[in-house]
Structure formats: C-alpha cells, structure tokens
Design an enzyme around this catalytic site. Structure first.
Site, PDB file in Angstrom:
ATOM      1  N   GLU A  57       1.091  -0.891   0.112  1.00 60.64           N
ATOM      2  CA  GLU A  57      -0.049  -0.485  -0.377  1.00 60.64           C
ATOM      3  C   GLU A  57       0.771   0.735   0.080  1.00 60.64           C
ATOM      4  O   GLU A  57       0.401   2.612  -0.870  1.00 60.64           O
ATOM      5  CB  GLU A  57      -1.082  -0.384   1.879  1.00 60.64           C
ATOM      6  CG  GLU A  57      -2.359   1.067   1.643  1.00 60.64           C
ATOM      7  CD  GLU A  57      -2.913   0.444   2.389  1.00 60.64           C
ATOM      8  OE1 GLU A  57      -2.643   2.100   3.019  1.00 60.64           O
ATOM      9  OE2 GLU A  57      -3.373  -0.438   3.261  1.00 60.64           O
ATOM     10  N   ASP A  58       1.911   2.066   0.870  1.00 61.72           N
ATOM     11  CA  ASP A  58       2.732   2.850   0.722  1.00 61.72           C
ATOM     12  C   ASP A  58       3.798   2.777   0.248  1.00 61.72           C
ATOM     13  O   ASP A  58       5.110   3.592   0.242  1.00 61.72           O
ATOM     14  CB  ASP A  58       2.718   2.807   2.422  1.00 61.72           C
ATOM     15  CG  ASP A  58       1.792   2.739   3.149  1.00 61.72           C
ATOM     16  OD1 ASP A  58       0.689   3.564   2.353  1.00 61.72           O
ATOM     17  OD2 ASP A  58       1.286   2.358   4.437  1.00 61.72           O
TER      18      ASP A  58
END
Length: 711
Positions: A76-77
């Site tokens: 996700e990051d």
C-alpha cells in the site's frame, strides 16, 4: 523501545528457530521498504508493523501471520508489488498482505464508498484465509492506541468505523480481549470527556468497594474448598463503553450499575462447572430467570460459560460466570485460540469448532456480497449482521439454529435455506400457526410452510433483522420486478402491434434484431423490460418494428397512443401500482400513467393530479379497464363526522371486521367538544364492498356525513 530482538525472545517460547528467522527477515525487508517514512507521531514507520506483530505474538499466531503483519503496509505505502513479496516470502504471505492492503490505485467518489470497497476486498481475501482478519484487527488495534497524533475529526471518523465494524467483527470471532480494548479506545476518541469522567468514577468506586469485593470473593472460594471443588475465583471488571451503554440505554445512574459485583470461576472440566453452579446456588439464592447455559448452547462466536445472578449479603446482586480454562482461553482469544492450541501441539475441539464457525460466517458474508447491489449496501448488511445478542430456536428435527435478538420466522426460513425463505407462506411456532412477522424467543420450535410459486413480499423488509434475509429478499425482488416488467412490456407491445394487425411473434425475421441494435440493447427481454418500466413507449417501439428498414428516422412521437384499453387484474405484481393520491378501487373508471421506473400507475378518472399529467406527459396516459376476475384488497380513505363518545374506535373496528374488511390506519380529530372527525383507511375488495361498509356505518347512531377521500 520495543525491538525485533525483544519480539524474537517472545517468539522463542512457541515457535521453532527457523520460523523466527523468517519473521526477522520480514522485519528487515519492511524496514528497508519503509526507509525514510515516519508516522504522524514522528517515530520511524517500521515501529508500527513491529507493534502489530507483537499483538499477534500475544495471541500465539503462526509465523506466516507475523510475517504478513511486518509487511502489511508494504504494498500500500511503498513501490513493492505483490509478485515481489510472493517471490521473497511465498504465496501465502503475499496473499495475506494483499488481503489487508487497501485499494490505492482506484479513486473513489467519497470516503464511504472507499471504505465499503476496501471492506469487500478484505472479505474476499478472508474467504481464502481467515488469518487476514486477525492481522487486520491487530493493525487496527495499534492504530487506535496511537490515535493521539491525528486531528480530532479524523480521530472520530476512524473511531466510529472501528466501533461499527472492527470491534463487532472481533466480538463475532470471539476475540474479546481485542474487542473490549477497541471499544474503550473508540469511546475515548468519540466522547473523551464522558470517558474520562466514567474512568475517574470507576477508579473511585473500586477503592470504596475493595473490602466488600474481597469478602464475596473469599466466601465463594471457601465454598468451593469446603465442597472439594477445584476452581479459582477472580473479580471481573466492567469496561468503560459497557458502563456508558448501560447508563444510556437502561437509564440507570452510575452507582446502580457499579452496585453489581462480577466474579468469574475458572475450573478444570465441564462436569465441575455444573457442580460449582449447585454449590454457589446453595451459598447465595439465585435471581429467578437470570441463569443462562452457554455451555450446552454456545453463542454464535463459540463462547461457552454458565451465567447466573445471585442475591448476596444485604440483597447485593452478584453476577457469576463459571467456565473451564479452555473456555476462558476461547472467550479471550476466540478464533485465535485455534492457533494458540496449534502452537502447543494439542488439538482442542473447542478451538477447532470456533475456527469452523468463523469459516461458516465468512461463507455467509460471501453470499451476502453476491446478493448486494453495491459495496455500500453490502457493508450495511454486514453491520446489521454483527449484533452479538443471539437467541436459539429449534427445527422440527431438533437442530439448534442461532438467530439475532428480534429475529422473525422469515429470518429463520432464510437461515435454513434461501429457497425456503423465498417460498415461505406461513409458519408454526410450537405447533401453533403464527404470522411470519412474529418475533422469536429462545427455546421455540419452528416449522416453515412453503408453497410452489410463492414469492418474497416487499413488506418483509420492514421486519426482518438478519442481513442474509434482507439481501436475499432484495435480490429476489429485483429479479421479480424484471420478470414482471418483461411480462407487462410484452402485453403493452402486443397491444400496440395489434393496431398494425401483427404481434411480436408474427414480426418478419430480422426486424426485432435491427431495432434492438438501434436501441443499443442485447436482448429482446431488455426492450420489453424498458417498456414495462415506462422508459420507452410501446406505440413508438411498435411503429418502429413495423416500419420498413429503409426508414432510418426514429421518433418517439410517431403515431399515437394505442387503441383500446389494457385490462388489469391486480395480480401483475410490482410493475402495476395504484396511485396513493386517489386510491382507485375495482369498479372505478380508471386511467393508466406509464411512470419511469415504476411501470403503470393506476389513477381514477376524477383524480386531481391528472390535469398536470395531461399537460406534462399526455403520451404516457392510456385507458385501462378492470378484469372481471380481479382479486386482492385495495386501500381507500373515508372521512366520517360523528358525535364524540366512549368506545367509538372499538365500535367502528368491530363493524369493519364484521363486514370482512381490514382497518389499515385510523385517526381522530376533535372538531369541538361534541363532534369528532374520524379518518379511516380501509382495505376493501371493490366499490360494492365499500358501499356495503358505508351503509353499515350510516346505521350507527350519531353519524353525520361520510366522505370517500378523493385526493
């Protein structure tokens, strides 16, 4: 600061060394991927996945779950892909990480849609591996512990989402240690001042009651020792949100709630639980109706215990829970107890049963997801499904079914099977016929009566409480509306084609496919459905179907409305409705208005709204006539002037019932001290039936004018 070496030392208690090394490798990979990233609090980002892994280590989760916790924000990051993770750590870990990750590559119109889509994605992953939700709960717990660095509005939004979804999921899976902490942290974020005041009051009350608690605890322990029963008595503390909810919902002061003393007795086996129950009932008198046996009939999340309430010294209420050590571990860790016992290399049936129940619940979520129209509808169904209070009812064969509090016979039917729910027409509760809307109570035996061709009723949505029933009814009604729209569209189109001395079946080959292509439709049913729902005019489509292929101009106002009335029987279902403005009855002169999305709306010829419809949509009005075989009940309004007197409503109700009609609504307005206006909404068969009822009402003493409400 907690480090990876501290975690490794903790894991050494239940994991082999090679698996600990894999967890450490995942940590170093996450540390490198999140290099330079910091949390809002200013700490290095990698402290968050390390803390999530520590929460899972407390639950003795397996090494793959711990590795997924270390890597859960990598996809996700950071720029790392799922494929790269699979190559490094294996497919199971990559799937777990992907299941917990949010959908970041899609832009959503608002936060609610994004939340719903992400939750739907997580449920799909849960169906493959239930560990996804345990990693997610640990992630959410640490986020809630570190909310302090966020803006107040963002804190409240995250806390509400936690309270509505994640705390309930933890409760549904039996992980009560996480549920209680999530609830208290959410409560403190949403209502910080209330939480602080209750916390201070609890601390003060605990100090004042310490002596009394010690006395009760000692007397219970002595009772067990005297009877030679093995068991440990411990005090049970209420948590903040539980106290607040009782104060709010039961309207009780804080002192009254804290006057109840809670104790838990932990013993070795089930047989001893019941013997201890007898001993404490000899020591203190039990409160009638407050005993619950969750060992014989466990809760939906696998929770097992004996609950009883006793009259203590000076009438002080004492709540006692009696359970085995295994049940205690199950109550605190829920589904995670499956891995807890696996780590100890001992299979326990109670933990295995919890795991099986969790998988069954996830399968139910998947079925809901298939029936839901969109992600927002799905997440609403899930919220409704997560209320924890259950009742237990029996099938005619003696099988136990778990249902939420307030469930009805329709909920029971859908719990047994979707087809049973769709086909149910009546029920027997304890061998007596009862309405389908009857709210069920624990211990009842239910038998569902079905009929071939029966269909769900739209009114069921007003009383069903289970998400499965709600989503299945909506799904069936959507299909039912399409079927009925197609049937009505076919009738309207054939009626229009009759003016051209043809029908749908007699059209030349190639004519229908050509028109479907012009309308950009794939199937003939799509065309018929659009006619039935009023989005296309039957006579315009008929004109186009009878034109030669050389004529390319398509106009919705070619020709005029079809000749001759359409016959209505009242059994067409959802695509023919009766206007609420004028309440038409069989026998009234009527006219139809083709309303977009509703199909045909039937109005009386003297309805005041027709002037506006004739001005705005004259092409969508056409004549109707009632079938000679019409059936069903139709609402109609009456306005009656009569003298005010006692027993007025009962007299009217008795008269209407004797005339074989039903009162749907009744209201009384006092005009003055002597006269009242009674507004009645009745369900009658036709105009003749209504005239008979009006005649009976006129025969009552002191009745003045009677008007049929027109608009």
């Amino acid at each position: 600061m907690f480090t990876i070496d501290d975690l490794a030392d903790r894991l050494a208690g239940y994991l082999p060394q090679d698996e600990i090394q894999q967890v450490k490798r995942a940590f170093y990979y996450a540390e490198q991927a999140h290099d330079g990233q910091r949390r809002r609090s200013g700490e290095p980002y990698v402290t968050h996945p390390l803390a999530v892994s520590n929460i899972l280590a407390n639950m003795h989760m397996d090494h793959q779950s711990l590795m997924a916790a270390m890597l859960h924000d990598v996809i996700e990051d950071t720029g790392v892909s799922k494929a790269a993770l699979a190559k490094q750590f294996g497919e199971p870990v990559a799937e777990l990480v992907d299941g917990v990750s949010k959908l970041t590559q899609i832009t959503f119109e608002d936060k609610a849609v994004a939340q719903a889509e992400n939750f739907q994605k997580m449920v799909m992953a849960m169906s493959q591996d239930i560990r996804v939700i345990i990693v997610k709960l640990a992630d959410r717990l640490h986020n809630m512990r570190t909310l302090g660095a966020l803006r107040p509005d963002k804190k409240r939004r995250i806390a509400r989402e936690t309270l509505e979804i994640y705390a309930r999921i933890a409760g549904r899976l039996g992980i009560n240690t996480i549920r209680v902490e999530l609830e208290d942290l959410s409560f403190q974020a949403i209502h910080p001042m209330r939480a602080e005041r209750i916390k201070r009051a609890v601390s003060k009350a605990r100090g004042n009651r310490r002596t009394m608690i010690r006395q009760v605890q000692t007397s219970l322990q002595n009772c067990l020792d005297d009877d030679g029963l093995p068991g440990t008595v411990i005090g049970r503390q209420k948590h903040l949100l539980s106290i607040y909810r009782k104060m709010r919902d039961q309207r009780k002061p804080f002192a009254e709630i804290m006057d109840v003393f809670g104790f838990r007795i932990i013993t070795d086996d089930v047989d001893t639980c019941y013997r201890i129950l007898g001993a404490v009932h000899n020591l203190y008198k039990p409160v009638p109706g407050r005993f619950k046996d969750y060992i014989a009939i466990p809760k939906a999340n696998g929770y097992q215990s004996l609950h009883t309430t006793l009259f203590g010294a000076n009438g002080m209420p004492i709540e006692v829970q009696i359970r085995t050590r295994e049940m205690e571990a199950m109550a605190n860790n829920g589904i995670a107890a499956h891995w807890l016992y696996k780590a100890g290399q001992t299979e326990r049936p109670i933990a295995a049963g919890s795991h099986a129940r969790a998988r069954e619940w996830v399968r139910g979520l998947l079925e809901m997801q298939r029936h839901a129209g969109n992600p927002l509808e799905f997440i609403e169904h899930v919220k409704n499904d997560l209320f924890p209070d259950d009742i237990y009812v029996f099938t005619p064969k003696g099988d136990i079914m778990e249902l939420p509090q307030g469930a009805t016979a329709v909920d029971f039917a859908y719990t047994v099977h979707t087809d049973i729910g769709n086909g149910c027409i009546a029920c027997r509760i304890d061998r007596h016929l009862a309405p389908l809307s009857t709210r069920l109570e624990s211990g009842q035996t239910l038998e569902i009566i079905t009929a071939p061709g029966a269909r769900p009723n739209l009114a069921w949505l007003s009383f069903v409480v289970t998400a499965k029933a709600r989503s299945a009814i909506r799904h069936a009604l959507k299909n039912q509306q399409r079927t009925e729209s197609i049937q009505l569209g076919r009738r309207l189109l054939n009626k229009a084609l009759a003016d051209y001395e043809t029908s749908l079946e007699e059209l030349p080959d190639g004519r229908l496919p050509r028109v479907l292509e012009e309308f950009e439709l794939k199937h003939a049913d799509d065309l018929l459905e659009s006619i039935g729902l009023g989005t296309r005019m039957a006579y315009a489509v008929a004109r186009r179907l009878t034109e030669s292929p050389a004529d390319d101009t398509l106009s919705s106002d070619i020709g005029g409305p079809m000749e001759g009335p359409v016959v209505i029987s009242g059994t067409e279902g959802m695509v023919i409705s009766f206007a609420r403005c004028c309440h038409p009855l069989p026998g009234d002169p009527v006219i139809g208005h083709l309303s977009v999305g509703k199909g045909i709306v039937v109005h009386r010829l003297d309805c005041r709204n027709l002037d506006e419809l004739k001005r705005d949509d004259p092409d969508k009005l056409f004549s109707l006539e009632w079938s000679s075989e019409i059936s069903g009940d139709f609402p109609v309004g009456l306005r009656i002037e009569m003298e005010t007197r006692r027993g007025l409503v009962a007299e009217l109700a008795s008269l209407v019932t004797d005339a074989d009609a039903n009162i749907e609504r009744i209201g009384i307005e006092e005009r003055d001290a002597r006269l009242s206006i009674v507004n009645l909404t009745l369900a009658v068969r036709d105009r003749v039936h209504l005239a008979r009822i009006i005649k009976r009402i006129r025969n009552l003493p002191h009745v003045g004018k009677i008007h049929r409400v027109r608009n």
